[in-house]
Write a protein that holds these residues in place. Structure first.
Motif, PDB file in Angstrom:
ATOM      1  N   ASN A  81       3.857   8.758  -1.390  1.00 17.68           N
ATOM      2  CA  ASN A  81       4.990   9.603  -1.414  1.00 17.68           C
ATOM      3  C   ASN A  81       6.116   8.797  -0.582  1.00 17.68           C
ATOM      4  OD1 ASN A  81       4.079  11.636  -2.863  1.00 17.68           O
ATOM      5  ND2 ASN A  81       3.102  12.700  -1.260  1.00 17.68           N
ATOM      6  N   ASP A  82       5.999   7.745  -0.237  1.00 21.54           N
ATOM      7  CA  ASP A  82       7.128   7.029   0.614  1.00 21.54           C
ATOM      8  C   ASP A  82       7.896   6.164  -0.534  1.00 21.54           C
ATOM      9  OD1 ASP A  82       6.426   8.334   3.051  1.00 21.54           O
ATOM     10  OD2 ASP A  82       5.184   6.519   3.713  1.00 21.54           O
ATOM     11  N   ILE A  83       8.958   6.049  -0.561  1.00 20.33           N
ATOM     12  CA  ILE A  83       9.683   4.946  -1.128  1.00 20.33           C
ATOM     13  C   ILE A  83       9.796   3.503  -0.292  1.00 20.33           C
ATOM     14  CG2 ILE A  83      12.063   4.415  -1.967  1.00 20.33           C
ATOM     15  CD1 ILE A  83      12.509   7.285  -2.397  1.00 20.33           C
ATOM     16  N   ILE A  84       9.442   2.580  -1.130  1.00 17.48           N
ATOM     17  CA  ILE A  84       9.063   1.166  -0.368  1.00 17.48           C
ATOM     18  C   ILE A  84      10.062   0.416  -0.985  1.00 17.48           C
ATOM     19  CG2 ILE A  84       7.499  -0.701   0.101  1.00 17.48           C
ATOM     20  CD1 ILE A  84       6.526   2.174   1.172  1.00 17.48           C
ATOM     21  N   GLY A  85      11.100  -0.199  -0.184  1.00 22.90           N
ATOM     22  CA  GLY A  85      12.086  -1.059  -0.712  1.00 22.90           C
ATOM     23  C   GLY A  85      11.796  -2.431  -0.481  1.00 22.90           C
ATOM     24  N   CYS A 152      11.940  -9.011  -2.666  1.00 22.56           N
ATOM     25  CA  CYS A 152      11.307  -8.244  -3.823  1.00 22.56           C
ATOM     26  C   CYS A 152      10.515  -6.870  -3.078  1.00 22.56           C
ATOM     27  CB  CYS A 152      10.152  -8.860  -3.927  1.00 22.56           C
ATOM     28  SG  CYS A 152      10.487 -10.635  -4.613  1.00 22.56           S
ATOM     29  N   ALA A 153      11.003  -5.802  -3.845  1.00 19.46           N
ATOM     30  CA  ALA A 153      10.194  -4.473  -3.527  1.00 19.46           C
ATOM     31  C   ALA A 153       8.851  -4.653  -3.472  1.00 19.46           C
ATOM     32  CB  ALA A 153      10.741  -3.263  -4.361  1.00 19.46           C
ATOM     33  N   GLY A 154       8.199  -4.318  -2.405  1.00 23.17           N
ATOM     34  CA  GLY A 154       6.818  -4.191  -2.480  1.00 23.17           C
ATOM     35  C   GLY A 154       6.083  -5.605  -1.822  1.00 23.17           C
ATOM     36  N   SER A 155       7.032  -6.552  -1.441  1.00 24.17           N
ATOM     37  CA  SER A 155       6.696  -7.847  -0.873  1.00 24.17           C
ATOM     38  C   SER A 155       5.856  -8.909  -1.656  1.00 24.17           C
ATOM     39  CB  SER A 155       5.925  -7.470   0.498  1.00 24.17           C
ATOM     40  OG  SER A 155       6.856  -6.599   1.417  1.00 24.17           O
ATOM     41  N   PHE A 156       5.975  -8.824  -3.056  1.00 22.73           N
ATOM     42  CA  PHE A 156       5.317  -9.786  -3.959  1.00 22.73           C
ATOM     43  C   PHE A 156       6.087 -10.279  -5.310  1.00 22.73           C
ATOM     44  CE2 PHE A 156       4.112  -5.730  -5.544  1.00 22.73           C
ATOM     45  CZ  PHE A 156       4.028  -5.836  -6.818  1.00 22.73           C
ATOM     46  N   LYS A 157       5.708 -11.359  -5.561  1.00 19.90           N
ATOM     47  CA  LYS A 157       6.294 -11.718  -6.849  1.00 19.90           C
ATOM     48  C   LYS A 157       5.135 -11.698  -7.956  1.00 19.90           C
ATOM     49  CE  LYS A 157       9.763 -14.696  -4.482  1.00 19.90           C
ATOM     50  NZ  LYS A 157      10.427 -15.862  -4.301  1.00 19.90           N
ATOM     51  N   SER A 158       4.989 -10.697  -8.749  1.00 19.86           N
ATOM     52  CA  SER A 158       4.159 -10.614  -9.998  1.00 19.86           C
ATOM     53  C   SER A 158       4.042 -11.719 -10.701  1.00 19.86           C
ATOM     54  CB  SER A 158       4.093  -9.265 -10.334  1.00 19.86           C
ATOM     55  OG  SER A 158       5.052  -9.119 -11.254  1.00 19.86           O
ATOM     56  N   GLU A 159       5.174 -12.547 -10.906  1.00 26.84           N
ATOM     57  CA  GLU A 159       5.297 -13.732 -11.876  1.00 26.84           C
ATOM     58  C   GLU A 159       4.926 -14.845 -11.208  1.00 26.84           C
ATOM     59  OE1 GLU A 159       9.395 -13.274 -10.007  1.00 26.84           O
ATOM     60  OE2 GLU A 159       7.644 -12.032 -10.280  1.00 26.84           O
ATOM     61  N   GLY A 160       4.598 -15.016  -9.819  1.00 31.64           N
ATOM     62  CA  GLY A 160       4.371 -16.004  -9.229  1.00 31.64           C
ATOM     63  C   GLY A 160       2.813 -15.949  -8.599  1.00 31.64           C
ATOM     64  N   SER A 170      -1.435  -1.886 -14.574  1.00 32.79           N
ATOM     65  CA  SER A 170      -1.132  -0.874 -15.822  1.00 32.79           C
ATOM     66  C   SER A 170       0.010  -0.429 -15.940  1.00 32.79           C
ATOM     67  CB  SER A 170      -2.410  -0.096 -15.440  1.00 32.79           C
ATOM     68  OG  SER A 170      -2.150   0.695 -14.155  1.00 32.79           O
ATOM     69  N   GLY A 171       0.395  -0.506 -17.280  1.00 37.34           N
ATOM     70  CA  GLY A 171       1.765   0.178 -17.580  1.00 37.34           C
ATOM     71  C   GLY A 171       2.453  -0.500 -18.999  1.00 37.34           C
ATOM     72  N   ASP A 172       3.314   0.128 -19.569  1.00 32.59           N
ATOM     73  CA  ASP A 172       3.517  -0.153 -21.087  1.00 32.59           C
ATOM     74  C   ASP A 172       4.448  -1.761 -21.140  1.00 32.59           C
ATOM     75  OD1 ASP A 172       2.661   1.931 -21.841  1.00 32.59           O
ATOM     76  OD2 ASP A 172       4.588   3.171 -21.758  1.00 32.59           O
ATOM     77  N   ASP A 173       4.899  -2.053 -19.757  1.00 32.92           N
ATOM     78  CA  ASP A 173       5.760  -3.376 -19.924  1.00 32.92           C
ATOM     79  C   ASP A 173       5.669  -4.301 -18.736  1.00 32.92           C
ATOM     80  OD1 ASP A 173       7.596  -5.384 -20.566  1.00 32.92           O
ATOM     81  OD2 ASP A 173       9.236  -4.187 -21.109  1.00 32.92           O
ATOM     82  N   PRO A 174       4.819  -5.358 -18.631  1.00 29.84           N
ATOM     83  CA  PRO A 174       4.912  -6.170 -17.405  1.00 29.84           C
ATOM     84  C   PRO A 174       6.190  -6.483 -16.895  1.00 29.84           C
ATOM     85  CG  PRO A 174       4.033  -7.394 -19.508  1.00 29.84           C
ATOM     86  CD  PRO A 174       4.110  -5.894 -19.621  1.00 29.84           C
ATOM     87  N   ASN A 175       7.125  -6.551 -17.838  1.00 34.82           N
ATOM     88  CA  ASN A 175       8.692  -7.154 -17.239  1.00 34.82           C
ATOM     89  C   ASN A 175       9.223  -6.146 -16.264  1.00 34.82           C
ATOM     90  OD1 ASN A 175       8.966  -9.628 -19.006  1.00 34.82           O
ATOM     91  ND2 ASN A 175       8.523  -8.001 -20.579  1.00 34.82           N
ATOM     92  N   SER A 176       8.693  -4.813 -16.455  1.00 30.76           N
ATOM     93  CA  SER A 176       9.318  -3.736 -15.790  1.00 30.76           C
ATOM     94  C   SER A 176       8.859  -4.090 -14.137  1.00 30.76           C
ATOM     95  CB  SER A 176       8.845  -2.451 -15.895  1.00 30.76           C
ATOM     96  OG  SER A 176       7.404  -2.304 -15.952  1.00 30.76           O
ATOM     97  N   LEU A 177       7.772  -4.481 -14.017  1.00 27.62           N
ATOM     98  CA  LEU A 177       7.299  -4.891 -12.630  1.00 27.62           C
ATOM     99  C   LEU A 177       8.225  -5.984 -12.105  1.00 27.62           C
ATOM    100  CD1 LEU A 177       5.206  -4.151 -10.409  1.00 27.62           C
ATOM    101  CD2 LEU A 177       3.853  -5.968 -11.318  1.00 27.62           C
ATOM    102  N   ILE A 178       8.855  -6.779 -12.764  1.00 29.30           N
ATOM    103  CA  ILE A 178       9.884  -7.889 -12.372  1.00 29.30           C
ATOM    104  C   ILE A 178      11.252  -7.221 -12.217  1.00 29.30           C
ATOM    105  CG2 ILE A 178      10.444 -10.100 -12.687  1.00 29.30           C
ATOM    106  CD1 ILE A 178       8.042 -10.733 -14.187  1.00 29.30           C
TER     107      ILE A 178
END
Length: 199
Positions: A81-85, A152-160, A170-178
């Motif tokens: 329930n915390d918003i992580i920037g 990067c929100a969440g401290s990672f680069k999923s594309e790297g 898990s989700g409908d569009d992996p691009n949304s994570l970026i």
């Protein structure tokens, strides 16, 4: 700001990641930095926040145009329930990734498309879940040093190299994570009569 040839498309962001994503759909767009205060409102949920800011960013750029379609986007991570920037510092990144280790984090991406001429607004919030494997401090520190995911929100680069931190996505569009849900954006553009395959 000069308007491009049709379709007139503007990205209300200077994010390198979002520019690269939008370029997958079309090379025909301009970028503009929206002047928007991103401070959360009192008692505003994460979903309300990203929805409001996505619209505000698109409208801020659309206000200076007579025609064109403007894309606005905003993203946060939500954990317990915390918003992580964005971490902004290596110390904050270490704290974030320690919290995420062995847990699932939900990323919420707000996406808005504003028609500068008609004022029509389309807006959605796209969720995406990231399950982190159990990480050691040595792994976290090495990752932060190698990839420097401080903007990067969440401290990672999923594309790297960030992909090495996860058990499952898990989700409908992996691009949304970026930062830009291209599947939903494409549908919004189609709703406005813009087909990226035919333009």
């Amino acid at each position: 700001m000069t308007e491009p040839t049709l379709p007139a498309l503007y990205l209300a962001s200077t994010s390198t990641y979002r520019r690269q994503l939008l370029a997958k759909l079309t090379p025909q767009f301009h970028t503009a930095k929206p002047d928007v205060d991103e401070t959360p409102l009192v008692n505003e949920s994460a979903e309300q926040l990203v929805r409001r800011l996505a619209v505000a960013k698109a409208q801020a750029v659309a206000a200076s145009l007579s025609t064109g379609l403007v894309i606005g986007s905003d993203q946060v991570a939500v954990f317990n329930n915390d918003i992580i920037g964005k971490p902004h510092t290596a110390e904050n990144a270490l704290t974030q990734l320690r919290r995420f280790s062995g847990n699932c984090v939900t990323f919420l991406t707000g996406l808005a498309l504003v028609n500068a001429q008609s004022g029509n607004i389309q807006v959605i919030v796209e969720p995406f879940n990231v399950s982190f494997r159990t990480l050691t401090d040595a792994e976290i520190i090495a990752y932060i040093k190698k990839e420097q995911p401080l903007d990067c929100a969440g401290s990672f680069k999923s594309e790297g190299l960030g992909i090495s931190l996860f058990n499952k996505l898990s989700g409908d569009d992996p691009n949304s994570l970026i930062g830009l849900p291209l599947i939903r954006l494409n549908q919004m553009l189609l709703n406005e009569g813009v087909n990226v395959l035919l333009n």
